[in-house]
Design an enzyme around this catalytic site. Sequence first.
Site, mmCIF file in Angstrom:
data_model
loop_
_atom_site.group_PDB
_atom_site.id
_atom_site.type_symbol
_atom_site.label_atom_id
_atom_site.label_comp_id
_atom_site.label_asym_id
_atom_site.label_seq_id
_atom_site.Cartn_x
_atom_site.Cartn_y
_atom_site.Cartn_z
ATOM 1 N N SER A 560 1.124 -0.670 -0.315
ATOM 2 C CA SER A 560 -0.214 -0.499 0.118
ATOM 3 C C SER A 560 0.973 1.600 -0.044
ATOM 4 O O SER A 560 2.167 1.340 -0.838
ATOM 5 C CB SER A 560 -0.523 -0.892 1.079
ATOM 6 O OG SER A 560 -2.387 0.410 0.762
ATOM 7 N N ASP A 641 -8.693 -4.930 -6.553
ATOM 8 C CA ASP A 641 -8.447 -3.770 -5.274
ATOM 9 C C ASP A 641 -8.699 -2.448 -5.890
ATOM 10 O O ASP A 641 -7.867 -2.170 -6.574
ATOM 11 C CB ASP A 641 -6.952 -3.482 -5.008
ATOM 12 C CG ASP A 641 -5.717 -2.401 -4.399
ATOM 13 O OD1 ASP A 641 -6.826 -1.521 -3.777
ATOM 14 O OD2 ASP A 641 -4.726 -2.809 -4.349
ATOM 15 N N HIS A 673 -7.769 -5.570 -1.474
ATOM 16 C CA HIS A 673 -6.146 -4.514 -0.616
ATOM 17 C C HIS A 673 -5.252 -5.819 -0.264
ATOM 18 O O HIS A 673 -3.974 -5.336 0.136
ATOM 19 C CB HIS A 673 -6.440 -3.616 -0.937
ATOM 20 C CG HIS A 673 -5.102 -2.418 -0.174
ATOM 21 N ND1 HIS A 673 -5.068 -1.993 -1.158
ATOM 22 C CD2 HIS A 673 -4.950 -1.604 0.986
ATOM 23 C CE1 HIS A 673 -3.826 -1.469 -0.604
ATOM 24 N NE2 HIS A 673 -4.102 -0.882 -0.031
#
Length: 715
Positions: A560, A641, A673
Amino acid sequence: MTLMAAKFTPEVLLSAPRRSPGLPNPSGKLALYTVSSYSFEDHKKTSQIRVLDVSSGESSPLIEEPGASEPVWIGEDEVLYLKAGEHGNTSLVVRQLGSAEASSSYEAGSVKAPISEVIVKALPNGTVAFACSATTNPHGELHNPEVEKEPHSSAKVYTSLFVRHWDTWGSKNSSSIFYGALEKKDGKYSLKDNKLTNALAGTGLSSPVPPFGGSGDFDISSSGLVFVAKDPKLDAAIYTKTDLYFIPLETFTETNPPSPRIVKTPGLEGYSNSPVFSNSGRKVAFTRMRSNQYESDKPRLLIVPDIADPETTEEFYATKDGDGGWDTRPESVLWSHDDATLYVTAEDRGRTLIFELPSTPSKATSIPTPIKTPEGSVNSFHLIANPSTTSQAKDHLFVTSTSLIDNSNYAITHPASGTYSVVSSASKQGKSFGLSRGSIDSITFRGAGGDYDVHALVVRPSSYSPEKRYPLCMLIHGGPQGAWQDSWSTRWNPAVFAEQGYVVVCPNPTGSTGYGMALEDGIKGDWGGRPYNDLVKCFEYVAENLPEVDVNRAVALGASYGGYMINWIQGHPLGRKFKALVCHDGVFSTLNQWSTEELFFPIHDFEGTIYDNRAGYEKWDPARFVNEWATPQLIIHSELDYRLPVTEGLAAFNVLQAKKVPSKLLMFPDENHWVLKHENSLVWHREVLAWINKYSGIEEEQQKGLTDGVGQLKV
């Protein structure tokens, strides 16, 4: 239920039993929990509901039915749980402890749709209030996807923002809170009229708040229902504002509930969270942020002194400048039995701890200090003292925690004496995994700004010897407003990397939570500035002060925002210090941030919209520096995602391939994600470890038989 292992491998991590937080009964003598395990041999997951004897620490299976979930106590020895049935229906089942006979379980009600997030509360009239969450259609009726007619077309048409969120495309359905009452007749409970009422029907409000809202978004008492919901007048993709509402209910059989009344919090317009009724049912404690466009703003702790007057609230540690005098982030809240004390969890230097303070803001004159809890981080806590006791000194807390070596620990904490006793550890405090606290350490070094310190967790192999050298594995956390904690993870577990033969360093640089708001807020408009330079300082500190670490064989990994930082590092001098990089769901270009779903995130962190402050987005764009990319890199991304679309991973991979930089792409079409499915996670771990081991030299050592099996050089 523990899994014995001589070496902590990905297979051990992922197949080890996973326990839910423990839920004690009123006396605190027993505790419920669910446990699930996965077999890579059978490729199957199994689960059961168990009951723990708190005094002995021994547990036994209580319910092993397929589809059984969410057990709650509705008495000292009676358990209510949900059972998924055919055609999407849900049964409310009650089990009486003390008997293994079939007659000890019975159906108390049925709902023709999936429900979840159950909360129960005994009422003065002898009934038990029942509340849950469920999906509703636009008419406010329960939605059951299994009986819904399939449309002839798959087309989706939108005319507003938030067309998709996290891993789901938007629909006209929404989440809502339903309530009912459980009556006991002839020794058995039943859902009155077998009916649940939608508390939010016709209000335009939705709760719990997606994508992660749950039972922490609402609470019930003899006074009624409180819940948090997005402000329907504001665009949910651009604003974070969620308000707290109150619906007065007396019997929880009201078929036409009163309209929700909003709780007023002048000066605070951001997220509202964690509403909890006092034991008297008259007061409510909750948290709220100030900014309506900053998802990681500091929550303020507030109280409604009398929920009958929701327009009057009081803030703890309020200051004239509005910043608040307690420089931390209160999260979950628990009332003492006499309602005179609050127990509040908050992050603190790589841990989540419990803090104790008076429940009246005017009496909270000093900054609270944490109470004694087991090593690691708290993720759930409940009061278990004798309800008839009026002295706060008699409060005892049933605490569920985890740590870097222990995946589930139940303990009793005694705030008054400052002591705790461990009830049950799923991994025998790490011993079942071959892990111990002796492998856990931390370092503190001066940050790049010069006026603050940066803290980092350090995890060494279980076979560590100070006379040997180990390659560095630097893990970079996401968020960016997040932190590495002394807590367990099945996705990014530092011990898995350490057991390969690395010294793992997990820095919490600028942007990290749990170290005060100045450090956290310092990342705003500076994504590749201070945080990157803090990581440079970390690398230099390790090279100069940890002689057992071989920085010439270093690798770095991040997900991320951590993935963003991997791409940023790739284009800057620090990138040449690493032998290999791993980027999971990272940002390729900040100019693509408006392909995300929660637009308030880039608006805050990049100080405006992309059309008002394009320069702010361009300044920290990793794609500006692709001409410098040269370090071997593994790219991981998933098609579901929607926070960071898969094209971000494809773009980074395409650049690396075109430049002939050694690179590999790992893609999951059915993950979001996070990589959550056991089989996918095992592939993830194998690919990641193979990649870094190849370039750090550990793979070659293993192949030559020069190691003891974990990457540690033999003597």
